[in-house]
Write a protein that holds these residues in place. Structure first.
Motif, PDB file in Angstrom:
ATOM      1  N   ARG A 408      -9.584  37.348   2.694  1.00 16.10           N
ATOM      2  CA  ARG A 408      -8.484  37.385   3.671  1.00 16.10           C
ATOM      3  C   ARG A 408      -8.761  38.418   4.760  1.00 16.10           C
ATOM      4  NH1 ARG A 408      -6.114  36.315  -1.223  1.00 16.10           N
ATOM      5  NH2 ARG A 408      -4.722  34.491  -1.285  1.00 16.10           N
ATOM      6  N   TRP A 409      -9.336  39.560   4.382  1.00 20.03           N
ATOM      7  CA  TRP A 409      -9.682  40.572   5.384  1.00 20.03           C
ATOM      8  C   TRP A 409     -10.719  40.010   6.356  1.00 20.03           C
ATOM      9  CZ3 TRP A 409     -13.951  42.962   7.279  1.00 20.03           C
ATOM     10  CH2 TRP A 409     -13.762  44.107   8.060  1.00 20.03           C
ATOM     11  N   ALA A 411     -11.193  36.867   7.154  1.00 25.69           N
ATOM     12  CA  ALA A 411     -10.532  35.875   8.012  1.00 25.69           C
ATOM     13  C   ALA A 411      -9.728  36.540   9.117  1.00 25.69           C
ATOM     14  CB  ALA A 411      -9.639  34.970   7.164  1.00 25.69           C
ATOM     15  N   ASP A 412      -9.114  37.675   8.807  1.00 25.50           N
ATOM     16  CA  ASP A 412      -8.278  38.361   9.794  1.00 25.50           C
ATOM     17  C   ASP A 412      -9.093  39.147  10.815  1.00 25.50           C
ATOM     18  OD1 ASP A 412      -5.989  37.413   8.591  1.00 25.50           O
ATOM     19  OD2 ASP A 412      -5.662  39.223   7.385  1.00 25.50           O
ATOM     20  N   ASN A 413     -10.267  39.660  10.421  1.00 26.39           N
ATOM     21  CA  ASN A 413     -10.986  40.618  11.256  1.00 26.39           C
ATOM     22  C   ASN A 413     -12.293  40.106  11.853  1.00 26.39           C
ATOM     23  OD1 ASN A 413      -9.552  43.462  10.926  1.00 26.39           O
ATOM     24  ND2 ASN A 413      -9.444  42.419   8.946  1.00 26.39           N
ATOM     25  N   ASP A 415     -14.611  36.850  13.726  1.00 29.51           N
ATOM     26  CA  ASP A 415     -14.482  35.663  14.569  1.00 29.51           C
ATOM     27  C   ASP A 415     -15.201  34.462  13.985  1.00 29.51           C
ATOM     28  OD1 ASP A 415     -13.026  36.945  16.761  1.00 29.51           O
ATOM     29  OD2 ASP A 415     -14.891  38.066  17.074  1.00 29.51           O
ATOM     30  N   LEU A 437      -7.307  29.825   5.706  1.00 28.00           N
ATOM     31  CA  LEU A 437      -7.036  31.219   6.024  1.00 28.00           C
ATOM     32  C   LEU A 437      -7.038  31.498   7.524  1.00 28.00           C
ATOM     33  CD1 LEU A 437      -9.167  32.985   3.265  1.00 28.00           C
ATOM     34  CD2 LEU A 437      -6.668  32.895   3.397  1.00 28.00           C
ATOM     35  N   THR A 438      -7.760  30.691   8.302  1.00 31.11           N
ATOM     36  CA  THR A 438      -7.911  30.974   9.734  1.00 31.11           C
ATOM     37  C   THR A 438      -7.069  30.072  10.629  1.00 31.11           C
ATOM     38  OG1 THR A 438      -9.864  29.525   9.879  1.00 31.11           O
ATOM     39  CG2 THR A 438     -10.243  31.867   9.432  1.00 31.11           C
ATOM     40  N   ASP A 441      -4.174  31.737  12.558  1.00 29.77           N
ATOM     41  CA  ASP A 441      -4.464  32.854  13.465  1.00 29.77           C
ATOM     42  C   ASP A 441      -4.392  32.384  14.908  1.00 29.77           C
ATOM     43  OD1 ASP A 441      -5.224  35.206  14.566  1.00 29.77           O
ATOM     44  OD2 ASP A 441      -7.118  35.396  13.519  1.00 29.77           O
ATOM     45  N   LYS A 446     -12.345  29.452  14.197  1.00 26.16           N
ATOM     46  CA  LYS A 446     -13.324  30.426  13.741  1.00 26.16           C
ATOM     47  C   LYS A 446     -14.407  29.680  12.969  1.00 26.16           C
ATOM     48  CE  LYS A 446     -10.328  34.492  13.580  1.00 26.16           C
ATOM     49  NZ  LYS A 446      -9.924  35.692  12.790  1.00 26.16           N
ATOM     50  N   ARG A 535      -7.431  37.426  21.107  1.00 30.76           N
ATOM     51  CA  ARG A 535      -6.583  38.509  20.601  1.00 30.76           C
ATOM     52  C   ARG A 535      -5.636  38.970  21.698  1.00 30.76           C
ATOM     53  NH1 ARG A 535      -8.553  40.732  15.805  1.00 30.76           N
ATOM     54  NH2 ARG A 535     -10.680  40.128  15.317  1.00 30.76           N
TER      55      ARG A 535
END
Length: 538
Positions: A408-409, A411-413, A415, A437-438, A441, A446, A535
């Motif tokens: 998950r980290w 996927a969040d952080n 690209d 997961l993406t 966003d 991604k 972002r």
């Protein structure tokens, strides 16, 4: 009407093919053209699918003139090369035109201008396209439709090819605006993708482009289909150290062949018991050289070991390469997997996962903000700024493997995700979870890429055999494997040639001939069907 050699075809007689035609066939697709490569609507020529003509007119003009046919070089029933000379302004022709054409699931044509003079020259090139759409309708509609060759997008009533704007005319033809191409000596044709040394550099990021328009991401990951990348060094070798013979020439060959990206590795120290030394040269120095020696191929790292480098050094080097290459850098990052390297750099192997997260945060802040205020275990910044800033609002960061991080980290952080070659079903499950997961966003895309070692055998019918992190296989089965990988959602196959038993130059030629036309790069500078996530803020 009259064909290429002047033979008259009576309107009352059935159309026949003459000696002055060239026919290419692959499955239900076939293409008939004149010996120059042009197709003309007035004669029985064009691109056909199941006996229906979908392109009727396809004509190239160089400097406003029809090139003069010289010869046709055919090796396979589905591909050929047309060689013509551009009509001279003086006593002798100084420019040759090569048109390499493939048919398969559609048609692809690559152009090369050969400059026979001793001076650079600029030559305008134009393409005219006409399409027969009378019978090509979507179910339940009355509007002719064609699929865009790059992205598979349906474009009602118009045709857009190779980045040229849709501009249908009253006669059903599309006339593309003339595009000037710079043709330098020694067979080099380039389009200006690298900034001129005389142009000002936007070092402070005053005119940064939106990340959603990132051209290198669009080329590597157009979305909805797979492309192919190459991992350096582009050679097969025993032991940990490559010869590096012709290493730049191989990368330039890969760019011409249709590889979407080339990836350099970060191996600071040789550990004879662990893997190999990559391309040996420092990745940032090497990327600086590749920025000058290539024109359009996406340049990536696979991957920078973030805990072994201070994030300011990494940010400075990455932004410098990004500017020098015209915004072509993708940054693959890793936590590091060679234990011998960490004590040599005075780093704690056990703390590398946390240091990785700290380094990436520091890297992002100093490149995405002006005069940032940084308070980090890795350093403090106040009242100073890091230059240059990248061409786009941020440099794409792609995670390599798990890196001891939670998915998950990642996927969040990150690209995108660069992964290895597990069994097909396991990879399909990885991709399905990654998409889940993406997708939330911001609705952005991604990519998910797979690195695979390849030993392409001389026997094209050889069945696949497992080797370390890859396969030894003939091209027929390899093409089937690639289609299966594409079907489960892999966005790029990154090929490592270390275990190749054949000369890699020979392998690249075979891939260019039979495989890469099915997986072309995205259009440089265009937005794909899926776009990178933008972002908020800088």
């Amino acid at each position: 009407m009259t064909d290429e050699v002047g033979a008259v075809i009576e309107e009352t007689e059935p159309a026949v093919l003459t000696e002055a035609t060239v026919t290419l066939v692959e499955g239900p697709t076939f293409c008939v053209s004149g010996t120059s490569g042009d197709m003309e609507a007035e004669v029985p020529q064009g691109l056909f699918f199941r006996d229906m003509r979908v392109i009727s007119d396809w004509q190239i003009r160089v400097d406003g003139h029809r090139p003069h046919h010289l010869t046709v070089l055919s090796q396979d029933p589905y591909s050929t090369t047309f060689v013509s000379r551009v009509p001279p302004h003086g006593a002798q022709s100084e420019v040759l035109l090569e048109r390499r054409r493939y048919v398969g699931e559609g048609m692809r044509e690559d152009l090369r201008l050969r400059n026979l003079s001793t001076r650079p020259m600029t030559v305008p090139v134009s393409l005219r396209v006409g399409a027969d759409f009378a019978d090509v309708f979507l179910p339940g509609t009355s509007t002719p439709t064609v699929r865009h060759p790059e992205h598979g997008l349906r474009v009602p009533g118009a045709l857009s090819l190779a980045g040229l704007p849709s501009d249908p005319t009253g006669d059903g033809r599309l006339r593309a605006p003339t595009a000037p191409l710079t043709c330098s000596p020694e067979d080099r044709m380039t389009q200006p993708t690298v900034p001129s040394a005389d142009a000002p550099v936007d070092v402070e990021g005053e005119a940064q482009r939106p990340f959603s328009e990132h051209a290198a991401m669009a080329r590597a990951y157009p979305g909805g289909r797979m492309t192919v990348g190459a991992i350096t060094p582009l050679e097969g070798f025993d032991g940990p150290v490559p010869s590096l013979a012709g290493h730049i020439e191989r990368i330039q060959q890969a760019e011409r062949a249709g590889f979407a990206s080339v990836w350099v590795r970060d191996v600071p120290l040789l550990d004879p018991t662990f893997g190999d030394a990559g391309q040996v040269f420092d990745p940032w120095v090497y990327l600086g050289l590749l920025s000058a020696r290539t024109t359009s191929i996406t340049l990536g790292t696979a991957s920078i070991v973030m805990p072994l480098r201070h994030p300011l050094h990494t940010a400075k080097a990455a932004a410098s390469v990004d500017q020098l290459s015209g915004g072509r850098l993708l940054l693959g990052v890793a936590t590091g997997d060679r234990p011998v390297e960490f004590p040599a750099f005075g780093q704690d192997l056990g703390g590398r996962a946390e240091r990785f997260r700290q380094s990436l945060e520091y890297f992002r802040v100093v490149l995405e903000h002006r005069f940032p205020h940084v308070e980090s275990p890795l350093g403090r910044m106040r009242g100073t700024d890091l230059l240059p800033k990248p061409v786009y609002r941020r440099i794409p960061v792609l995670m390599t493997g798990r890196g001891r991080q939670d998915v998950r980290w990642i996927a969040d952080n990150a690209d995108g995700w660069l992964y290895y070659t597990p069994p097909l079903q396991q990879q399909a499950e990885n991709i399905e979870r990654w998409r889940q997961l993406t997708q939330g966003d911001g609705g952005g895309f991604k990519p998910y890429a797979q690195a695979t070692y390849l030993d392409l055998t001389e026997n094209p019918l050889a069945l696949p055999r497992r080797i370390h992190q890859g396969f030894s296989v003939g091209r027929v089965s390899f093409l089937a494997m690639m289609r299966a990988w594409q079907d489960i959602g892999i966005d790029q196959l990154m090929i490592n040639f270390k275990h190749s038993r054949r000369p890699v130059a020979e392998v690249i030629d075979e891939l260019a001939e039979h495989v890469l036309p099915h997986f072309p790069p995205g259009r440089f500078g265009a937005r794909g069907e899926h776009r990178p996530v933008e972002r908020t803020g800088r």
